[in-house]
Design a protein around this motif. Sequence first.
Motif, PDB file in Angstrom:
ATOM      1  N   PRO A 195      53.101  14.144  17.447  1.00 24.33           N
ATOM      2  CA  PRO A 195      51.892  14.623  16.881  1.00 24.33           C
ATOM      3  C   PRO A 195      51.086  13.895  16.313  1.00 24.33           C
ATOM      4  O   PRO A 195      51.218  12.964  16.175  1.00 24.33           O
ATOM      5  N   TYR A 196      49.935  14.299  16.331  1.00 19.48           N
ATOM      6  CA  TYR A 196      48.852  13.281  15.625  1.00 19.48           C
ATOM      7  C   TYR A 196      47.849  14.891  14.935  1.00 19.48           C
ATOM      8  O   TYR A 196      47.361  15.665  15.396  1.00 19.48           O
ATOM      9  N   ASP A 197      46.547  14.714  13.682  1.00 15.34           N
ATOM     10  CA  ASP A 197      45.724  15.297  13.349  1.00 15.34           C
ATOM     11  C   ASP A 197      44.557  15.364  14.048  1.00 15.34           C
ATOM     12  O   ASP A 197      43.506  16.243  14.290  1.00 15.34           O
ATOM     13  N   GLY A 198      44.216  14.296  14.736  1.00 16.56           N
ATOM     14  CA  GLY A 198      42.765  13.696  15.633  1.00 16.56           C
ATOM     15  C   GLY A 198      42.305  12.764  15.698  1.00 16.56           C
ATOM     16  O   GLY A 198      43.760  11.293  15.945  1.00 16.56           O
ATOM     17  N   LEU A 199      41.649  12.453  16.406  1.00 18.96           N
ATOM     18  CA  LEU A 199      41.342  11.315  16.751  1.00 18.96           C
ATOM     19  C   LEU A 199      39.880  10.395  15.885  1.00 18.96           C
ATOM     20  O   LEU A 199      38.747  11.342  15.712  1.00 18.96           O
ATOM     21  N   VAL A 200      39.855   9.097  15.913  1.00 13.02           N
ATOM     22  CA  VAL A 200      39.032   8.892  15.303  1.00 13.02           C
ATOM     23  C   VAL A 200      38.242   7.326  15.824  1.00 13.02           C
ATOM     24  O   VAL A 200      38.841   6.916  16.964  1.00 13.02           O
ATOM     25  N   ALA A 201      37.100   7.295  16.301  1.00 12.41           N
ATOM     26  CA  ALA A 201      36.527   6.023  16.953  1.00 12.41           C
ATOM     27  C   ALA A 201      35.067   5.811  16.033  1.00 12.41           C
ATOM     28  O   ALA A 201      34.698   6.365  14.950  1.00 12.41           O
ATOM     29  N   ALA A 202      34.809   4.467  16.387  1.00  9.83           N
ATOM     30  CA  ALA A 202      33.846   3.416  15.787  1.00  9.83           C
ATOM     31  C   ALA A 202      32.236   4.564  15.897  1.00  9.83           C
ATOM     32  O   ALA A 202      31.728   4.256  14.921  1.00  9.83           O
ATOM     33  N   ALA A 203      32.591   5.138  16.811  1.00  9.41           N
ATOM     34  CA  ALA A 203      31.919   5.336  17.501  1.00  9.41           C
ATOM     35  C   ALA A 203      31.107   6.282  18.898  1.00  9.41           C
ATOM     36  O   ALA A 203      32.476   6.323  18.949  1.00  9.41           O
ATOM     37  N   VAL A 204      30.451   7.299  19.141  1.00 12.54           N
ATOM     38  CA  VAL A 204      30.403   8.737  20.316  1.00 12.54           C
ATOM     39  C   VAL A 204      31.319   7.492  21.388  1.00 12.54           C
ATOM     40  O   VAL A 204      31.777   7.904  22.461  1.00 12.54           O
ATOM     41  N   ASP A 205      29.795   6.124  21.662  1.00  8.21           N
ATOM     42  CA  ASP A 205      30.280   5.352  22.759  1.00  8.21           C
ATOM     43  C   ASP A 205      31.162   4.719  23.190  1.00  8.21           C
ATOM     44  O   ASP A 205      31.923   4.397  24.333  1.00  8.21           O
ATOM     45  N   ARG A 206      32.948   4.916  21.827  1.00 15.01           N
ATOM     46  CA  ARG A 206      32.953   4.543  22.145  1.00 15.01           C
ATOM     47  C   ARG A 206      34.611   5.241  22.816  1.00 15.01           C
ATOM     48  O   ARG A 206      35.475   4.757  23.341  1.00 15.01           O
ATOM     49  N   ILE A 207      34.611   6.789  22.483  1.00 15.14           N
ATOM     50  CA  ILE A 207      34.685   7.810  23.172  1.00 15.14           C
ATOM     51  C   ILE A 207      35.342   7.711  24.454  1.00 15.14           C
ATOM     52  O   ILE A 207      36.383   7.545  25.630  1.00 15.14           O
ATOM     53  N   GLY A 208      33.803   7.300  25.208  1.00 13.23           N
ATOM     54  CA  GLY A 208      34.048   7.144  26.704  1.00 13.23           C
ATOM     55  C   GLY A 208      32.576   6.184  26.822  1.00 13.23           C
ATOM     56  O   GLY A 208      31.310   6.908  26.322  1.00 13.23           O
ATOM     57  N   ARG A 209      31.891   6.774  28.067  1.00 14.79           N
ATOM     58  CA  ARG A 209      30.376   6.130  28.885  1.00 14.79           C
ATOM     59  C   ARG A 209      29.765   7.159  29.455  1.00 14.79           C
ATOM     60  O   ARG A 209      29.140   6.773  30.027  1.00 14.79           O
ATOM     61  N   ASN A 210      31.196   8.185  29.747  1.00 13.71           N
ATOM     62  CA  ASN A 210      30.253   9.338  30.298  1.00 13.71           C
ATOM     63  C   ASN A 210      30.407  11.027  29.427  1.00 13.71           C
ATOM     64  O   ASN A 210      30.835  11.436  28.813  1.00 13.71           O
ATOM     65  N   VAL A 211      28.883  11.314  29.560  1.00 11.34           N
ATOM     66  CA  VAL A 211      28.939  13.049  29.635  1.00 11.34           C
ATOM     67  C   VAL A 211      29.925  13.392  29.077  1.00 11.34           C
ATOM     68  O   VAL A 211      30.869  13.779  28.468  1.00 11.34           O
ATOM     69  N   VAL A 212      30.778  13.536  30.280  1.00 15.19           N
ATOM     70  CA  VAL A 212      31.846  14.999  30.857  1.00 15.19           C
ATOM     71  C   VAL A 212      32.833  14.376  29.871  1.00 15.19           C
ATOM     72  O   VAL A 212      33.292  14.891  29.540  1.00 15.19           O
ATOM     73  N   ASP A 213      33.113  12.655  30.056  1.00 20.35           N
ATOM     74  CA  ASP A 213      34.792  12.822  30.309  1.00 20.35           C
ATOM     75  C   ASP A 213      34.733  12.246  28.084  1.00 20.35           C
ATOM     76  O   ASP A 213      35.424  13.286  27.570  1.00 20.35           O
ATOM     77  N   CYS A 214      33.335  12.236  27.294  1.00 23.74           N
ATOM     78  CA  CYS A 214      33.262  12.442  25.791  1.00 23.74           C
ATOM     79  C   CYS A 214      33.562  14.444  25.622  1.00 23.74           C
ATOM     80  O   CYS A 214      34.083  14.197  24.964  1.00 23.74           O
ATOM     81  N   THR A 245      36.782  15.561  26.293  1.00 24.20           N
ATOM     82  CA  THR A 245      37.509  14.787  24.643  1.00 24.20           C
ATOM     83  C   THR A 245      37.463  15.791  23.770  1.00 24.20           C
ATOM     84  O   THR A 245      38.154  16.103  22.867  1.00 24.20           O
ATOM     85  N   GLY A 246      36.155  15.919  23.664  1.00 22.35           N
ATOM     86  CA  GLY A 246      35.366  16.272  22.132  1.00 22.35           C
ATOM     87  C   GLY A 246      36.288  17.779  22.171  1.00 22.35           C
ATOM     88  O   GLY A 246      36.513  18.108  21.433  1.00 22.35           O
ATOM     89  N   TYR A 247      35.608  18.726  23.269  1.00 24.65           N
ATOM     90  CA  TYR A 247      36.700  19.857  23.315  1.00 24.65           C
ATOM     91  C   TYR A 247      37.751  19.903  23.585  1.00 24.65           C
ATOM     92  O   TYR A 247      38.823  20.883  22.123  1.00 24.65           O
ATOM     93  N   LYS A 248      38.693  19.030  23.774  1.00 30.34           N
ATOM     94  CA  LYS A 248      40.357  19.401  24.346  1.00 30.34           C
ATOM     95  C   LYS A 248      40.436  19.212  21.988  1.00 30.34           C
ATOM     96  O   LYS A 248      41.808  19.439  21.527  1.00 30.34           O
ATOM     97  N   MET A 249      39.716  17.600  21.734  1.00 30.25           N
ATOM     98  CA  MET A 249      40.576  18.186  20.173  1.00 30.25           C
ATOM     99  C   MET A 249      39.730  19.366  19.532  1.00 30.25           C
ATOM    100  O   MET A 249      40.638  19.927  18.461  1.00 30.25           O
ATOM    101  N   ARG A 250      38.670  20.017  19.797  1.00 25.94           N
ATOM    102  CA  ARG A 250      38.935  21.142  19.125  1.00 25.94           C
ATOM    103  C   ARG A 250      39.032  22.027  19.342  1.00 25.94           C
ATOM    104  O   ARG A 250      40.057  22.992  18.813  1.00 25.94           O
ATOM    105  N   ASP A 251      40.078  22.536  21.161  1.00 26.70           N
ATOM    106  CA  ASP A 251      40.676  23.657  21.538  1.00 26.70           C
ATOM    107  C   ASP A 251      41.764  23.654  20.365  1.00 26.70           C
ATOM    108  O   ASP A 251      42.857  24.602  20.432  1.00 26.70           O
ATOM    109  N   GLU A 252      42.171  22.339  20.970  1.00 27.08           N
ATOM    110  CA  GLU A 252      44.531  21.672  19.921  1.00 27.08           C
ATOM    111  C   GLU A 252      44.278  22.432  18.355  1.00 27.08           C
ATOM    112  O   GLU A 252      44.904  21.841  17.638  1.00 27.08           O
ATOM    113  N   GLY A 253      42.715  21.775  17.468  1.00 30.17           N
ATOM    114  CA  GLY A 253      42.868  22.112  16.282  1.00 30.17           C
ATOM    115  C   GLY A 253      43.073  20.923  16.248  1.00 30.17           C
ATOM    116  O   GLY A 253      42.932  20.726  14.510  1.00 30.17           O
ATOM    117  N   LYS A 254      42.131  19.819  16.311  1.00 34.08           N
ATOM    118  CA  LYS A 254      42.555  18.554  15.945  1.00 34.08           C
ATOM    119  C   LYS A 254      40.948  17.815  15.616  1.00 34.08           C
ATOM    120  O   LYS A 254      40.220  18.482  15.311  1.00 34.08           O
TER     121      LYS A 254
END
Length: 185
Positions: A57-76, A79-88
């Motif tokens: 278990p973890y409560d969320g994802l922290v990154a230095a910037a959005v471009d560190r999450i991914g370099r593709n709009v769909v992948d970002c 990932t963002g919607y996964k965090m939202r949908d899981e309440g993270k």
Amino acid sequence: MKPATSSPERQREDVLTAAASVGGHIIGWADDWELSGAMDAVTRPKLGPWLRDERGPYDGLVAAAVDRIGRNVVDCLNTGYKMRDEGKLLVTYGHDGPWDLDDATDENRFTMEAWGAQMELRAIQRRNRNATVKTRAAGRPKGTLVRFPLRPGGDGRQDRPRAGPLPFGRGRVALKDQGTPAAGP
């Protein structure tokens, strides 16, 4: 001296600052430095197991910037919607508080930052392709120096390393059109 914003040390500081800004702390690091940000976040060796819920278990994802999450709009967005949908929480340095992808303004800003990351990736890819074309047109090999002599007229596989000095100058080999070795620069 001004620290580079993309250095691992600086990004680590930014992640710690972002986590502290929302009252969080880091329970694990997923440093995939050797990989391209263009790789889908879920399939990255260190981040992927967290996103697939294989690390506990973890409560969320922290990154230095959005471009560190991914370099593709769909992948970002995935990932963002996964965090939202899981309440993270989804937190990046420079954004006030966690991202709220149910809020139109936050969702649009997140999407624009992801789009900017994708545009930057495409520009890098274009520069690399253009450099390759230019290098090949000039008759120079692309990439690093050849470390071991290649077999003249062979299939291009490298010989096994040998003890002692290399026979072609300073350890560099260039192959002529006929496959015969010539001394490197």
